[in-house]
Each structure stands twice: as structure tokens, then as C-alpha cells.
Design an enzyme around this catalytic site. Sequence first.
Site, mmCIF file in Angstrom:
data_model
loop_
_atom_site.group_PDB
_atom_site.id
_atom_site.type_symbol
_atom_site.label_atom_id
_atom_site.label_comp_id
_atom_site.label_asym_id
_atom_site.label_seq_id
_atom_site.Cartn_x
_atom_site.Cartn_y
_atom_site.Cartn_z
ATOM 1 N N TYR A 152 0.838 -1.209 0.000
ATOM 2 C CA TYR A 152 0.000 0.000 0.000
ATOM 3 C C TYR A 152 0.867 1.251 0.000
ATOM 4 C CZ TYR A 152 -3.453 3.386 1.774
ATOM 5 O OH TYR A 152 -4.267 4.471 1.954
ATOM 6 N N LYS A 156 1.309 4.436 -2.701
ATOM 7 C CA LYS A 156 1.001 5.815 -2.324
ATOM 8 C C LYS A 156 2.224 6.727 -2.404
ATOM 9 C CE LYS A 156 -3.421 5.628 -1.290
ATOM 10 N NZ LYS A 156 -4.443 6.510 -1.909
#
Length: 244
Positions: A152, A156
Amino acid sequence: MTEQQVAIVTGGSRGIGRATGVKLAAQGAAVVVGYAGGAAEAAKVVDEITAAGGRAVAAGADVGDEKAVAAMFDLAQETFGGVDVVVNSAGIMPLTTIAELDLEVLDRIYHTNTRGAFVVLREAARRLRDGGSIVTISTSQVGLLFPTYGPYVASKAGIEAMSTILARELRGRNITVNSVAPGPTATDLFLNGKDQATIDHLAKLPPLERLAEAGDIADVVTFLTGPQGHWVNGQVVRANGGII
């Protein structure tokens, strides 16, 4: 700008995206509520905005699909006359250690979070009216680097970099591009799969000793898209209550 601003908010059917769309509408913008799977929830957001006297329409689009995203921008232009604000809030957050990572999960994360951001930002760069603004949603995990957040965070961190680069590429058009990086926020995306002890622990991490609400993050986003925030450009704003 004398004409009504028009905003596209991806991930607009829930969480931070929903709160942002409602707040932008309350400030006078016409809003395109982008969604992937939450058609019923997106319709509720549109109803909420229109019931309060605003203008809104829902648009289903997988942000990783360039044709679907182009159609969403087409809808904004055909319905409201143009696009001035883009908030890319769409994202997914499967948690896993790197050792146990299923590469199919990684592909899903990158399709939505990384490719999706590129697709939305590319379309925004091509279509946004001069004087507009773009905000991407990152995560404070880029700095915190907790275990199980590896895939994740990787997706990002790329969003933060591309946002700053796009701000520089749009020189001469008076368009700002910034990224907002929330900390722990009480949305379905964050709460899903966490037990109460974990939630309580994370809530205590900020010096302000609580989880953010979606509206806290929406306040930062709408500041950056408004006239008061227009001198902020090419930045990552860590909206996390002071964790880092």
C-alpha cells in the site's frame, strides 16, 4: 472565476471522497461523484447534495481504465460545462507482509492506486481549466512505515512523487497540484479487518489522541482547492493529528 466551479471526486461514494464531495458542493461547486462499485452509495451522495440545493451527478468509473475515466470527464463537461477541481480519492488498502504478499493482490493495488492515479492525473492535466486545482490522497504511512503496509505504501509513495512532478509540469496554467496524506481515519477503508484493540491503539498515536473523521481530511482538501489555499502547490500535507 465567475462561473460555477466543477469538481470531479473519485472514490466519492464513501469515506474521505464522500465528505469532500459534500463539502465542495456546500461551497458552491457542481460535483461529479465518481465511484467504482458503490452505485447506491454514490446515488445517496448525489441526493444529499441536491437536497441541500447543490448540483451533482454520479459517474461509475474504474480509475485504472482510461476509457472510463475519459467518459467521467466527458460527463462533467457535458453536464456542467468543464472541470476545475479534481480530487483523486479512489484507493484500496489490502494489508499483508511482504513475505506473504500475493502478487495478484499487488497488481490490484497498483491498478487502482498507482495506475489509477496516473490515469486520473493525465486526464486532469489535459482537461482542467486554467486556474484549477488537483488533490491526490496519499497516506501518512509513507512516513510511519508500519509492518503489513508495504504494498500500500509503495503505491502511495508514487502518488506523492507524481503529484509534485505534475505541479511543475503545469507551469504557466495557474493550476495547483498537492497531495494530502491522512493518518488513521475512521472510514470503512481503515476500520475494515481491525479489532477494537488495534483501533484504540492507533487512535492514541496522534498527540490529539483520536482518529480523524472523514470531514477532518475533507477540510484540508477543500482548503487546497479553494482560493485561500491556492499558494500551496507541489506539496504533501500530512493531515494526521501530529503523528509525524
